[in-house]
Design a protein around this motif. Sequence first.
Motif, PDB file in Angstrom:
ATOM      1  N   ARG A  20      31.475 -10.867  24.228  1.00  0.00           N
ATOM      2  CA  ARG A  20      31.056 -10.446  24.192  1.00  0.00           C
ATOM      3  C   ARG A  20      32.147  -9.954  25.870  1.00  0.00           C
ATOM      4  NH1 ARG A  20      26.484  -9.508  24.195  1.00  0.00           N
ATOM      5  NH2 ARG A  20      25.880  -7.672  23.014  1.00  0.00           N
ATOM      6  N   THR A  71      26.269  -5.637  17.513  1.00  0.00           N
ATOM      7  CA  THR A  71      25.966  -4.962  18.849  1.00  0.00           C
ATOM      8  C   THR A  71      26.145  -3.236  17.959  1.00  0.00           C
ATOM      9  OG1 THR A  71      26.112  -6.084  20.273  1.00  0.00           O
ATOM     10  CG2 THR A  71      25.548  -4.137  20.915  1.00  0.00           C
ATOM     11  N   LYS A 131      19.417 -11.843  11.784  1.00  0.00           N
ATOM     12  CA  LYS A 131      18.970 -12.362  13.204  1.00  0.00           C
ATOM     13  C   LYS A 131      17.724 -12.242  13.435  1.00  0.00           C
ATOM     14  CE  LYS A 131      20.982  -9.826  16.484  1.00  0.00           C
ATOM     15  NZ  LYS A 131      21.960  -9.476  17.449  1.00  0.00           N
ATOM     16  N   PHE A 133      16.200 -11.794  16.360  1.00  0.00           N
ATOM     17  CA  PHE A 133      16.524 -11.743  18.086  1.00  0.00           C
ATOM     18  C   PHE A 133      15.807 -11.413  19.386  1.00  0.00           C
ATOM     19  CE2 PHE A 133      18.382  -8.855  21.210  1.00  0.00           C
ATOM     20  CZ  PHE A 133      19.368  -9.608  21.854  1.00  0.00           C
ATOM     21  N   THR A 159      19.492 -15.922  17.088  1.00  0.00           N
ATOM     22  CA  THR A 159      20.383 -16.054  18.684  1.00  0.00           C
ATOM     23  C   THR A 159      19.449 -15.488  19.611  1.00  0.00           C
ATOM     24  OG1 THR A 159      21.835 -14.357  16.614  1.00  0.00           O
ATOM     25  CG2 THR A 159      22.336 -13.934  18.391  1.00  0.00           C
ATOM     26  N   GLY A 161      20.428 -16.971  23.215  1.00  0.00           N
ATOM     27  CA  GLY A 161      19.636 -17.971  24.234  1.00  0.00           C
ATOM     28  C   GLY A 161      19.912 -19.665  23.126  1.00  0.00           C
ATOM     29  N   SER A 181      26.486 -16.891  22.151  1.00  0.00           N
ATOM     30  CA  SER A 181      27.586 -16.155  23.398  1.00  0.00           C
ATOM     31  C   SER A 181      27.609 -17.654  24.347  1.00  0.00           C
ATOM     32  CB  SER A 181      27.535 -15.031  23.793  1.00  0.00           C
ATOM     33  OG  SER A 181      28.427 -14.015  24.207  1.00  0.00           O
ATOM     34  N   SER A 182      26.767 -16.912  25.392  1.00  0.00           N
ATOM     35  CA  SER A 182      26.771 -17.215  26.844  1.00  0.00           C
ATOM     36  C   SER A 182      27.056 -18.581  27.705  1.00  0.00           C
ATOM     37  CB  SER A 182      26.155 -16.951  27.353  1.00  0.00           C
ATOM     38  OG  SER A 182      24.535 -17.473  27.093  1.00  0.00           O
TER      39      SER A 182
HETATM   40  O1  ELE Z   1      24.211  -7.628  21.284  1.00  0.00           O
HETATM   41  C1  ELE Z   1      24.475  -8.651  19.809  1.00  0.00           C
HETATM   42  O2  ELE Z   1      23.837  -7.606  19.283  1.00  0.00           O
HETATM   43  C2  ELE Z   1      23.499  -9.715  20.121  1.00  0.00           C
HETATM   44  O3  ELE Z   1      23.521  -9.788  19.625  1.00  0.00           O
HETATM   45  C3  ELE Z   1      22.775  -9.982  21.783  1.00  0.00           C
HETATM   46  C4  ELE Z   1      23.501 -10.981  22.240  1.00  0.00           C
HETATM   47  O4  ELE Z   1      24.467 -10.778  23.004  1.00  0.00           O
HETATM   48  C5  ELE Z   1      23.353 -12.215  21.697  1.00  0.00           C
HETATM   49  O5  ELE Z   1      22.506 -12.484  20.834  1.00  0.00           O
HETATM   50  C6  ELE Z   1      24.341 -13.350  22.529  1.00  0.00           C
HETATM   51  O6  ELE Z   1      22.922 -13.826  23.532  1.00  0.00           O
HETATM   52  P1  ELE Z   1      23.383 -15.971  24.032  1.00  0.00           P
HETATM   53  O7  ELE Z   1      23.688 -16.776  23.246  1.00  0.00           O
HETATM   54  O8  ELE Z   1      22.322 -16.089  24.735  1.00  0.00           O
HETATM   55  O9  ELE Z   1      24.572 -14.709  25.298  1.00  0.00           O
END
Ligand code: ELE
Length: 219
Positions: A20, A71, A131, A133, A159, A161, A181-182
């Motif tokens: 992202r 997303t 997923k 989430f 996904t 955290g 991601s982060s």
């Molecule tokens: O937008 C989406 O469809 C997602 O998947 C949501 C988050 O961007 C990811 O879950 C990444 O989350 P972190 O690894 O915690 O940064």
Amino acid sequence: MNTQLWLSLLWQQRVIAVVRSGRLEQGIQMAKAVAAGGIQLIEVTWNSDRAPELIAQLRAELPQCWIGAGTLLTVAQQQEAIAAGAQFLFTPHVDISMIKTAAEQEIPLVAGALSPTEIVQAWQAGAASVKVFPIEAMGGVAYIQALRAPLSNIPLIPTGGITLENTPAFLQAGAISVGLSSDLFPKTALLQENWEAIALRAKNLIQRTQHNQQNPLKP
Ligand SMILES: O=C(O)C(=O)C[C@H](O)[C@H](O)COP(=O)(O)O
């Protein structure tokens, strides 16, 4: 790619890097860094800067990788993503018409869901996997373990955290793959454009998946 192929790819890869980015050039560098570390499944979020261009460019520059879009909130966005070259799709929610459209086109769509009801609805509608989430906020590994007892036939991708540290525990608990991601792209590394540090994190992450070879979909 049909669902069977997608599932064998997930089983082989075990991790999906979620890119992202607020700048096209940065998004390209982020993807190249994780690819250099050995990650082959890369999801570009639709709210990234110039996401369609980013997807098209990564398809051209990283032929060893599979590039998807994430997303996605509408069928229109999904069609734009496919036109840009996305090889798989992620949604943060369950949208039956998106799932059915993707299934008709044989493009794997991974729907985001939380409760057993949502997860089963997504799977029965034809999602290529689900997923879960945002997993950490919902109880993390213990939540996946609890879901896996009744839903052992549904491939789950926790996904939200996920970290290098907790990835092995999620795979051990029966997740077919994880998305992150982060923790893969730490803010400081991005600020300093330290692509080598990110490549090293990707490499480290892959090493951590290699102790979990039990196929969660096989009894
Ligand atoms: O937008 C989406 O469809 C997602 O998947 C949501 C988050 O961007 C990811 O879950 C990444 O989350 P972190 O690894 O915690 O940064």
